[in-house]
Design an enzyme around this catalytic site. Sequence first.
Site, PDB file in Angstrom:
ATOM      1  N   SER A 194     -61.524-146.823 -51.661  1.00 39.56           N
ATOM      2  CA  SER A 194     -60.898-145.836 -52.530  1.00 39.56           C
ATOM      3  C   SER A 194     -61.933-145.393 -53.553  1.00 39.56           C
ATOM      4  O   SER A 194     -63.087-145.816 -53.501  1.00 39.56           O
ATOM      5  CB  SER A 194     -59.667-146.415 -53.195  1.00 39.56           C
ATOM      6  N   LEU A 195     -61.527-144.566 -54.465  1.00 37.18           N
ATOM      7  CA  LEU A 195     -62.460-144.022 -55.445  1.00 37.18           C
ATOM      8  C   LEU A 195     -62.053-144.428 -56.843  1.00 37.18           C
ATOM      9  O   LEU A 195     -60.873-144.520 -57.158  1.00 37.18           O
ATOM     10  CB  LEU A 195     -62.453-142.498 -55.383  1.00 37.18           C
ATOM     11  N   CYS A 241     -23.518-158.958 -65.999  1.00 33.69           N
ATOM     12  CA  CYS A 241     -23.645-157.504 -65.870  1.00 33.69           C
ATOM     13  C   CYS A 241     -24.092-157.151 -64.456  1.00 33.69           C
ATOM     14  O   CYS A 241     -25.130-157.609 -63.980  1.00 33.69           O
ATOM     15  CB  CYS A 241     -24.653-156.981 -66.884  1.00 33.69           C
ATOM     16  N   TYR A 263     -64.743-135.625 -44.895  1.00 36.34           N
ATOM     17  CA  TYR A 263     -65.611-135.753 -46.069  1.00 36.34           C
ATOM     18  C   TYR A 263     -66.521-136.975 -46.069  1.00 36.34           C
ATOM     19  O   TYR A 263     -67.251-137.184 -47.021  1.00 36.34           O
ATOM     20  CB  TYR A 263     -64.786-135.715 -47.351  1.00 36.34           C
ATOM     21  N   ASP A 289     -53.599-115.970 -28.362  1.00 35.90           N
ATOM     22  CA  ASP A 289     -52.406-116.408 -27.621  1.00 35.90           C
ATOM     23  C   ASP A 289     -52.494-116.018 -26.149  1.00 35.90           C
ATOM     24  O   ASP A 289     -52.082-116.778 -25.270  1.00 35.90           O
ATOM     25  CB  ASP A 289     -51.140-115.792 -28.234  1.00 35.90           C
ATOM     26  N   ASP A 311     -55.198-133.506 -51.674  1.00 35.08           N
ATOM     27  CA  ASP A 311     -54.050-134.375 -51.857  1.00 35.08           C
ATOM     28  C   ASP A 311     -53.244-134.419 -50.566  1.00 35.08           C
ATOM     29  O   ASP A 311     -52.281-133.686 -50.381  1.00 35.08           O
ATOM     30  CB  ASP A 311     -53.201-133.847 -53.015  1.00 35.08           C
ATOM     31  N   ARG A 324     -55.165-144.918 -43.174  1.00 34.70           N
ATOM     32  CA  ARG A 324     -55.952-145.817 -43.994  1.00 34.70           C
ATOM     33  C   ARG A 324     -55.407-147.249 -43.963  1.00 34.70           C
ATOM     34  O   ARG A 324     -56.160-148.208 -43.934  1.00 34.70           O
ATOM     35  CB  ARG A 324     -55.928-145.291 -45.431  1.00 34.70           C
ATOM     36  N   GLU A 327     -59.127-136.013 -44.622  1.00 40.02           N
ATOM     37  CA  GLU A 327     -57.780-135.931 -45.173  1.00 40.02           C
ATOM     38  C   GLU A 327     -56.942-135.016 -44.282  1.00 40.02           C
ATOM     39  O   GLU A 327     -57.403-133.944 -43.904  1.00 40.02           O
ATOM     40  CB  GLU A 327     -57.891-135.340 -46.584  1.00 40.02           C
ATOM     41  N   GLU A 382     -66.922-132.105 -54.342  1.00 40.04           N
ATOM     42  CA  GLU A 382     -65.961-131.671 -53.324  1.00 40.04           C
ATOM     43  C   GLU A 382     -64.566-131.726 -53.919  1.00 40.04           C
ATOM     44  O   GLU A 382     -64.290-132.586 -54.736  1.00 40.04           O
ATOM     45  CB  GLU A 382     -65.985-132.639 -52.118  1.00 40.04           C
ATOM     46  N   CYS A 439     -28.386-155.040 -73.104  1.00 39.10           N
ATOM     47  CA  CYS A 439     -27.031-155.427 -72.766  1.00 39.10           C
ATOM     48  C   CYS A 439     -26.983-156.951 -72.869  1.00 39.10           C
ATOM     49  O   CYS A 439     -27.877-157.644 -72.382  1.00 39.10           O
ATOM     50  CB  CYS A 439     -26.709-154.987 -71.344  1.00 39.10           C
TER      51      CYS A 439
END
Length: 675
Positions: free
Chosen positions: A87-88, A438, A231, A42, A123, A142, A179, A119, A432
Site C-alpha cells: 500500500s502507500l 439495555c 501503474y 461493431d 479510486d 489485492r 486499478e 500519477e 445509558c
Amino acid sequence: MTTTDRAPAAVERAAELRAALHEHDYRYYVLDDPAISDTEYDHLFRELQTLEAEHPDLVTPDSPTQRVGAPPLERFGTGDHLQPMLSLENAFDEAEMAEFDRRVRERLETEGPVAYCAEPKLDGLAVSLLYEGGMFRRGLTRGDGTTGEDVTPNLRTIDGLPLRLRGEAPPARLEVRGEVYMTQAGFAALNERQAAAGQRIFANPRNAAAGSLRQLDSSITAARPLLLCCYAVGVVDGSDLPATQHEVLAWLQALGLPVSPERRVVTGLAEVHGAYRDLAARRAELGYEIDGVVYKVDDLRAQRELGYVARAPRWAIAWKFPAEEQTTVLRNVEFQVGRTGAITPVAKLEPVTVGGAQVSNATLHNMDEVVRKDIHIGDTVVIRRAGDVIPEVVRVLPEKRPADAAMPQMPADCPVCGSAIIRPEGQVAHRCTGGLFCGAQRREAIKHFASRRALDIDGLGEKIIDQLVDTGLVAHVDQLFSLRAEEFARLERLAQKSANNLVNALAAAKRTTLPRFIYALGIREVGEATARALAAHFGSLERIMAASEEELCAVPDIGPVVARSIRTFFDQPHNREVIDALIRQGVTWEESEPGASDRQPLAGCTYVLTGTFSGVTREQASAALQALGAKVTGSVSRRTTAVIAGETPGSKVDKARELGVAVLGEAELEELLRS
Ligand code: IVH
C-alpha cells in the site's frame, strides 16, 4: 464451394479481423486515439463473431469475442502474488509532502531536487495481472497483499485489458499492477439500469467497480462498464525494465496495457505542488474519481536503494485531496446507544452525495460538540466525508437558520430501554445506565464479542444477532454457545445448512487466545493493544481479574483511567458470572507465566542478518536478538520480519525487496536491541 476450400479463406479472414480489432482496441483504450467509429468497429466485431460461429475451431483464447464471461463459479479460488502488493503512505498537506521529500533526499544523500513520476490516484480496486508468454493467464484482487482472489474470468471481460501483449518479444513473464475502475458516466448509466431492473443501486463508482468485478457469474461483469489503468510492475522475467518509472509506464503502454494519460515527471517540491494543484483543479472534469496524486521516485535504482518499510515503499507517497464537503439540511437529531452505553447524537440529513456516496446520517459526536458548533434542527449544515470514515457535521450556516430552529436536547431516559441517562463527571459522553439490561448495549456487546478481532465467530453477522436478541434467545454472550442448529434455523432467512455452519463456527471459536478473550469481553478502554499487554504481563485471566488498580498500572501503557475501568468491570458480579459461564461452555485458551513475554519483546519476530556491522559481530547481534525472544534464520521468506543489513550485504537484501520484506540498517538494529 465446399467447406474444405472455404476454410483457408475463413482462417485468413478471422486472423485479419482479430488483428484489426486488437489494433482498434489498442488505439481506443490505450492510446485514446480511435481510428474508426463505434459502428464500424461493431461491424468488424460481428463479422468475426459470425465467422467463429460457423467455424468454432477458429476461436482463439485471445479473440476479442472471448470477453463474454465464463460459466458461473461456486466461489472464487485464491492465488499468491509473485511479489506482495503493497500500500502507500499518505500525505495530507504540504508539510507532510515536504517531509517525505526531505526523507527521500536524506536517504539518497542528495542535496539536489528529486525527480518523481506523478500519477493520479485512481479510486477503484487494485488487481494484479499475470502474463506468461505474452498471454493473459491469471488476475488476482489485492486480498491481504500476499494472497488474493482469482478473478481471471471476470478480468477477461474488461475490454481495455489485453488478452495478449503487443510486440515481437513480450517478456516471458510479467506481473503487472493496476486499478479497475469505472467512469462517473458509466456508473450513472449502470445505476439507472439497475434501478429499472429493480436491482441493487451502488453507492459510488468504486463500490460499483468492486461489486462488478467480484461476480461469481462473469457474464454479469461483462455487461459492466469497467476500465483498467496499470501503474506498477511486480515481477518481470525475460526482459529488462527501463531505468525510470515514467519509462516503465511507456513500456507497459507499448505492450498494450492502458496507463494514465495524466502521468508526468516533476522535479523538486515546487513542481510536486504544481502537479497537485493542477490535478486538484481538473478533478471534476476527469470523468472518473481520483482521491489524490501518487508520487514515485522516478529512478528505479534510487527506489531499490530506498527500499520498503513494513507494507509500503519508502519511495512513493499518495498526497490525498482534502475530504469533500457539501451542504444540506439537518432534519432531525436521533440518539444512538453504543456498546458501552455511550449515547451519540446522530444528525438525520436531507440525503446528499458527498465524496461519491449518498449520505443521510452524520455523527455529531456528543452534546458538547452540538453546543460548540451551535447546531439546531432545521439548520443548513456543511458535512464532510473523508474516505470510508463516518461523515460528520463540520459547521452550520447560521444565516440560513429558520426562525423556529431549536437545539436538540439529550433525553432524560434511554430511547431503547428507558433507563436513566447520566453524564459521569469529567466525561463528555452521556450514558445509558441500563447496562446489559439495555437491549442496545446487549446487542452491541454480542456483536463485539463475535467480531473478527474478538472471538471471530464466522457467519454470526449483525442481522442474525439482532434476531437473536429480539427473539430473546440470547441475552448474554455465553448463551450463544448453547444454541442448537434448530434454533438458528428458525430465524428468518437462515437455511438449515447455514444454521449447521453457525453451530460449527461457534464450536471452533471456543478455542481462542487470552488477548482475544480479554478484548472480546468489551471492557471499556480496553482495545486490542491493551488486551495484548494485559495478557503478556499477567499471563492468565485469573491474575488479571485479581490485580489491583496499582498492579494494573504496572502494565506498559496502562494508566489510572484504564486500570479503574478494568477493575470496575471485574468487580461486577454479573460480569464474573458471564466469564464463568463462558468457561463452563468450553471456551479455552493457553496461559503462560506472568511477565513471560515482557522480557521477550521480540517474541514472534524472525530476522535475517547479512553483511558486516561496525559495532558488533553478526554472532553477537544474533545472540542479542535471540535473547529478546526473536528467531534468527539464514534465509529470507515472506514470514521474515526484516532483513538487517550491514556493509556489503549479499543477495538477501534483493530477495527481501522482492518479497516486500523490510530491510533495516545497523542504526535500526541498535534501536531494536535497546528495546
Ligand atoms: S502504486 C508500491 N499508483 O492506491 C506501490 N497505486 O494506497 C503500490 N492506487 O493499492 C501502489 N492509483 O490500489 C499506485 N497510480 C497509482 C495508483 C495506486 C491508485 C491505489 C492502489 C493501491 C493503493 C495504495
